[in-house]
Design an enzyme around this catalytic site. Structure first.
Site, PDB file in Angstrom:
ATOM      1  N   GLU A 278      11.249  21.753  21.277  1.00 37.18           N
ATOM      2  CA  GLU A 278      10.535  22.337  20.151  1.00 37.18           C
ATOM      3  C   GLU A 278       9.727  23.533  20.642  1.00 37.18           C
ATOM      4  O   GLU A 278       8.982  23.414  21.614  1.00 37.18           O
ATOM      5  CB  GLU A 278       9.599  21.273  19.584  1.00 37.18           C
ATOM      6  CG  GLU A 278       8.823  21.715  18.384  1.00 37.18           C
ATOM      7  CD  GLU A 278       7.895  20.608  17.901  1.00 37.18           C
ATOM      8  OE1 GLU A 278       8.279  19.431  17.958  1.00 37.18           O
ATOM      9  OE2 GLU A 278       6.778  20.953  17.486  1.00 37.18           O
TER      10      GLU A 278
ATOM     11  N   ASP B  12      19.141  12.291  24.155  1.00 39.18           N
ATOM     12  CA  ASP B  12      17.844  12.684  23.594  1.00 39.18           C
ATOM     13  C   ASP B  12      16.698  11.892  24.202  1.00 39.18           C
ATOM     14  O   ASP B  12      16.754  10.659  24.275  1.00 39.18           O
ATOM     15  CB  ASP B  12      17.838  12.418  22.082  1.00 39.18           C
ATOM     16  CG  ASP B  12      18.762  13.347  21.319  1.00 39.18           C
ATOM     17  OD1 ASP B  12      18.867  14.523  21.714  1.00 39.18           O
ATOM     18  OD2 ASP B  12      19.360  12.896  20.323  1.00 39.18           O
TER      19      ASP B  12
ATOM     20  N   GLU C 275      25.830  12.859  12.939  1.00 42.16           N
ATOM     21  CA  GLU C 275      25.119  11.573  12.927  1.00 42.16           C
ATOM     22  C   GLU C 275      24.965  10.906  11.554  1.00 42.16           C
ATOM     23  O   GLU C 275      23.973  10.231  11.310  1.00 42.16           O
ATOM     24  CB  GLU C 275      23.721  11.719  13.573  1.00 42.16           C
ATOM     25  CG  GLU C 275      23.761  12.293  14.988  1.00 42.16           C
ATOM     26  CD  GLU C 275      22.365  12.456  15.617  1.00 42.16           C
ATOM     27  OE1 GLU C 275      21.429  11.744  15.204  1.00 42.16           O
ATOM     28  OE2 GLU C 275      22.234  13.285  16.526  1.00 42.16           O
TER      29      GLU C 275
ATOM     30  N   HIS D 172      10.536  21.391  10.653  1.00 37.71           N
ATOM     31  CA  HIS D 172       9.550  20.537   9.981  1.00 37.71           C
ATOM     32  C   HIS D 172       9.181  21.077   8.606  1.00 37.71           C
ATOM     33  O   HIS D 172       8.534  20.393   7.830  1.00 37.71           O
ATOM     34  CB  HIS D 172       8.299  20.404  10.835  1.00 37.71           C
ATOM     35  CG  HIS D 172       8.608  19.832  12.189  1.00 37.71           C
ATOM     36  ND1 HIS D 172       8.809  20.625  13.286  1.00 37.71           N
ATOM     37  CD2 HIS D 172       8.792  18.564  12.603  1.00 37.71           C
ATOM     38  CE1 HIS D 172       9.089  19.861  14.326  1.00 37.71           C
ATOM     39  NE2 HIS D 172       9.098  18.604  13.933  1.00 37.71           N
TER      40      HIS D 172
ATOM     41  N   LEU E 246       0.838  -1.205   0.000  1.00 32.50           N
ATOM     42  CA  LEU E 246       0.000   0.000   0.000  1.00 32.50           C
ATOM     43  C   LEU E 246       0.869   1.250   0.000  1.00 32.50           C
ATOM     44  O   LEU E 246       0.618   2.211  -0.726  1.00 32.50           O
ATOM     45  CB  LEU E 246      -0.942   0.003   1.212  1.00 32.50           C
ATOM     46  CG  LEU E 246      -1.912   1.192   1.227  1.00 32.50           C
ATOM     47  CD1 LEU E 246      -2.858   1.157   0.039  1.00 32.50           C
ATOM     48  CD2 LEU E 246      -2.703   1.256   2.529  1.00 32.50           C
ATOM     49  N   LYS E 247       1.909   1.234   0.821  1.00 26.23           N
ATOM     50  CA  LYS E 247       2.830   2.375   0.856  1.00 26.23           C
ATOM     51  C   LYS E 247       3.353   2.675  -0.550  1.00 26.23           C
ATOM     52  O   LYS E 247       3.310   3.806  -1.020  1.00 26.23           O
ATOM     53  CB  LYS E 247       3.994   2.052   1.796  1.00 26.23           C
ATOM     54  CG  LYS E 247       5.109   3.082   1.775  1.00 26.23           C
ATOM     55  CD  LYS E 247       6.383   2.523   2.382  1.00 26.23           C
ATOM     56  CE  LYS E 247       7.524   3.493   2.271  1.00 26.23           C
ATOM     57  NZ  LYS E 247       7.398   4.636   3.154  1.00 26.23           N
TER      58      LYS E 247
ATOM     59  N   LYS F 126      -0.373  12.043  18.035  1.00 31.84           N
ATOM     60  CA  LYS F 126      -0.252  10.663  18.470  1.00 31.84           C
ATOM     61  C   LYS F 126      -1.587  10.027  18.836  1.00 31.84           C
ATOM     62  O   LYS F 126      -2.416  10.648  19.473  1.00 31.84           O
ATOM     63  CB  LYS F 126       0.610  10.645  19.728  1.00 31.84           C
ATOM     64  CG  LYS F 126       1.893   9.886  19.587  1.00 31.84           C
ATOM     65  CD  LYS F 126       2.781  10.191  20.784  1.00 31.84           C
ATOM     66  CE  LYS F 126       2.085   9.859  22.088  1.00 31.84           C
ATOM     67  NZ  LYS F 126       1.896   8.405  22.252  1.00 31.84           N
TER      68      LYS F 126
END
Ligand code: GLN
Ligand code: ZN
EC number: 2.1.1.14
Length: 798
Positions: free
Chosen positions: A709, A643, A528, A738, A26-27, A127
């Protein structure tokens, strides 16, 4: 209240099934539609094939094809967006997308609401209860169109029927839909989405009539809002909404009985993710008092009373004894005992279910490779395959339990014994319990969770680091360029050897260090490049974790993640990050920040073992990180960031459980960091904008500097922290990473001024909202240049 006998519910069912496809079909189909490579018809054909394969598979795994056992829980993007589409309830800015005649939304429009277009922002994403799934937040006002606009649910019922399977359509229920909605911009003062309950319920009633007309025996309405204290609706208003909604749907519409088809299918109300009883009111009693036909309860996270519940005698209790949210194989005998014990509640009948939809687990254990060096490198210890149950294995567990409940333990003796044997094997397997780890944990004392006084630490760090006021830094990652991804993929496939891979990553680290020096940042990072993912990277290096190749789980829309599986006691065989951090430090006199992922976030984004208290698991991870901090210090690293972006994510849904959660989660962070010397500066990073419930916890972490944030909420958190007496370093994000938008130096300056106005400027750091890995250098370079310029400008005015 009717006194008709309990309607026959299927003996066993699951509340929902993964929809992304075993190979993420589906993705791929959705993304190729978005890219314009295929059209809506192609996408619908692929999705239809996937749906038909799914229902047939569920039958193959043991669900009854004829009685509504098989859930129809497909979604092109999100189940909450599906209700928006069902009702045509799009915000004003997307009204032009609605069909002029019936108010429905074409597929193209559906995705536009999810993803935005030009200046029209998409629905906000947030969420879904205590999971790592994210839904789209509907925006509702007095004038939002609400009708039974989209008939997809009915079409898909017919499609499955044609394929030989009678399904049970699954939808988010009307109360939860509105409880999760927000008032649209422009809604009147005092308006709340629940004010539109009657309209929404009328549309659901039309849908139920349409489903009855095509002969659907059951419909499932998910009402998880009933188990949460975190929805934005007062308790009594939510209770009143439940009564009102289900009077209209269950009492006022005739249910099928005998030869009479009735005006609606039978209604199953499901309450996954928690306990119906432990809030301010007993909502199991509330639901039992309505005329719905079945209630699904989560018996993994929640419980039920020991004695009879009034009203249940006419209903089926769907007992969610198989965990829809974890990956471990169930102790079937124990679950069968639980099921038999439910007779005491006096329900008309008891059926077997999952605690939640299976959306949160991968498709099939058998899809993984379990032998060979690859499996070993991925931490797939011998035996692990037998201890696990993904979605397909869980459907079988449900079917087995349903047989056992109907025909007795003996009827499923082989399956019960096999499950018991697998569990015994797991308990005794090497690595599951490591005595050294247990001893170290048992020997912990209060002092291991505490550093010295913060003032003294701050003084030692000032002397060591000699930073200017308003120091500038970033959150850790720099853009993951196509070259980095290509190199990592080639290395993973064995096409690039270790030396060549390390050389490529080092070149990248050097580039990132030079860039930061040129930009004039004060505390640098290595960028990173070597991390595929901030949790998986550590899971691959720690003992006790396994990673999967195909264990994909939908996170939102077409985005999937592959959570590692934490199966054993956690140990760190060797340093995990020191080589990268010290290489970066060797290139520059500026301090380089070591970069670790915290214990709570590692747990939140993994499947965690269920055979010991989660606090112990968290502390094991914390001890491994503590050793890493010590090694970073020994290598000369003066600043270490740990983090915890997921700290709020695991916050329990019920207020009563939150203190205990914060106790162990904050405790494990402190255990990870408290070994640091006073002159080592510990940073943490949290990335979500609603901190209300965790302001106290931010202080409790006792980090020297916390970045969060804050750009989109315009520094809202800063005065909140100041009011709470917060006195450590704080880095409210001044660049919203974002969005591809590059903020001007003036915008950043303005945000920074807001921050220094509401808290002691000596505490303030200047940084972006989050890591830069998803951005491009073309955006990042000017944005960071503006950030540095803004810091300099505001510094001059202090
Ligand atoms: N250090 C991580 C990064 O910069 C933090 C990511 C996160 O908060 N999600 O990418
Ligand atoms: Zn972040």
């Amino acid at each position: 209240m009717s006194t008709t006998p309990a309607p026959a519910f299927p003996g066993g069912t699951v509340l929902g099934y993964p929809r992304i496809g075993r190979r993420r079909e589906l993705k791929k189909a959705v993304e190729s539609f978005w890219a314009g490579r295929t059209d809506a018809v192609d996408l619908e054909v692929t999705a239809g094939t996937l749906r038909r394969e799914t229902v047939r598979r569920l039958v193959g795994l043991g669900l009854n094809p004829e009685d509504g056992s098989v859930p129809a829980s497909f979604s092109y993007y999100d189940q909450v967006l599906d209700v928006v589409a069902l009702l045509g309830a799009v915000p004003e800015r997307f009204r032009d997308l609605l069909d002029a005649e019936d108010g429905s939304l074409e597929l193209d429009g559906y995705f536009t609401v999810a993803r935005g277009r030009g200046e029209d922002a998409p629905l906000e994403m947030t969420k879904w209860f205590d999971t790592n799934y994210h839904y789209l937040v509907p925006e509702i006002s007095e004038t939002t169109p609400i009708s039974f606009a989209d008939h997809r649910v009915v079409r898909e019922y017919a499609e499955a029927k044609e394929a030989g399977v009678t399904t049970r359509p699954v939808l988010v229920g009307p109360v939860t839909f509105l409880a999760l909605s927000k008032a649209a911009d422009g809604a009147g003062e005092g308006f709340g989405p629940l004010d539109r309950l009657d309209d929404v319920v009328a549309a659901y009633a039309d849908l139920l009539r349409a489903l009855a007309a095509v002969g659907a025996p059951w419909v499932q309405l998910d009402e998880p809002a009933l188990v949460s204290d975190s929805v934005d609706v007062p308790t009594d208003a939510l209770d009143a909404a439940v009564e009102r909604a289900y009077r209209a749907l269950a009492t006022d519409l005739a249910r099928p009985s005998g030869d009479d088809d009735g005006e609606r299918p039978r209604i199953l109300v499901a309450a996954p993710y928690g306990d119906l009883r432990t809030g301010a009111t007993d909502r199991l009693a509330l639901l039992a008092g309505t005329d719905v036909d079945a209630i699904a309860v989560d018996l993994v996270k929640g419980g039920v009373p020991a004695g009879p519940v009034a009203g249940l005698e006419t209903k089926t209790l769907v007992a969610g004894v198989v965990d829809g949210h974890g990956v471990w194989r169930a102790d079937l005998s124990a679950r069968l005992d639980t099921l038999e014990g439910l007779a005491a509640l006096g329900a008309g009948s008891v059926a077997v279910g999952t605690s939640t939809s299976l959306l949160h687990v991968p498709h099939d254990v058998e899809d993984e490779t379990w032998d060979g060096p690859g499996a070993e490198r991925a931490g797939r210890t011998p035996g692990l395959r037998r201890w696990l149950a993904f979605a397909d294995q869980k459907v079988r567990e449900v079917a087995t339990l349903a047989r056992g409940l109907a025909d007795g333990h003996d009827a499923v003796a082989t399956e019960l014994a096999e499950a018991a044997d697998a569990l015994a094997d797991r308990a005794a397997a090497p690595g599951v319990v490591v005595p050294d780890v247990r001893q170290r944990l048992a020997g912990l004392a209060d002092g291991d969770f505490a550093r010295g006084a913060h003032d003294e630490r701050a003084a030692a760090q000032r002397a060591r680091l000699a930073l200017p006021p308003l120091p500038t830094t970033t959150i850790g990652s720099f853009p993951q360029t196509p070259e980095i991804r290509t190199a990592r993929a080639a290395w993973a496939k064995g096409e690039l050897d270790d030396a060549a891979y390390t050389a490529a990553m080092r070149a990248e680290v050097e580039r990132v260090v030079r860039l930061q020096e040129d930009l004039g940042l004060d505390v640098l990072v290595h960028g990173e490049p070597e991390r595929n993912d901030m949790v998986q990277y550590f899971a691959e290096l720690l003992d006790g974790f396994a990673t999967t190749d195909l264990g994909w789980v939908q996170s939102y829309g077409s985005r999937c993640v592959r959570p590692p599986i934490l199966w054993g006691d956690v140990q760190r065989p060797r340093p995990m990050t020191v080589e990268w951090a010290s290489y970066a430090q060797s290139l520059t006199p500026a301090p380089v920040k070591g970069m670790l992922t915290g214990p709570v976030t590692i747990l939140a984004w993994s499947f965690v073992r269920d055979d010991q208290p989660i606090a112990d698991t968290a502390n094991q991870v914390a001890l491994a990180l503590r050793d890493e901090v010590a090694d970073l210090e020994a290598a000369g690293i003066a600043v270490v960031q740990v983090d915890e972006p997921a700290l709020r994510e695991l916050l329990p849904l019920r207020r009563a459980d939150q203190d205990e959660y914060l106790r162990w989660s904050v405790g494990s962070f402190r255990l990870a960091t408290a070994g640091a010397a006073p002159a080592t500066q510990v940073h943490t990073h949290l990335c979500y904008s609603e901190f209300g419930e965790v302001v106290g916890a931010i202080d409790g972490l006792d980090a020297d500097v916390t970045s969060l944030e804050a750009a989109r909420s315009r520094m809202e958190i800063v005065p909140e922290l100041a009011d709470a007496g917060y006195s450590r370093g704080i880095g409210p994000g001044v660049y919203d990473i974002h969005s591809p938008r590059v903020p001007s130096a003036d915008e950043v300056t303005e945000l920074l001024r807001l921050a220094v106005k509401s808290i002691d400027p000596a505490l303030v750091w200047v940084n972006p909202d989050c890591g830069l890995k998803t951005r491009r250098y073309a955006e990042v370079e000017p944005a960071l240049a503006h950030l540095v310029a803004a810091a300099r400008e505001v510094r001059a005015t202090l």
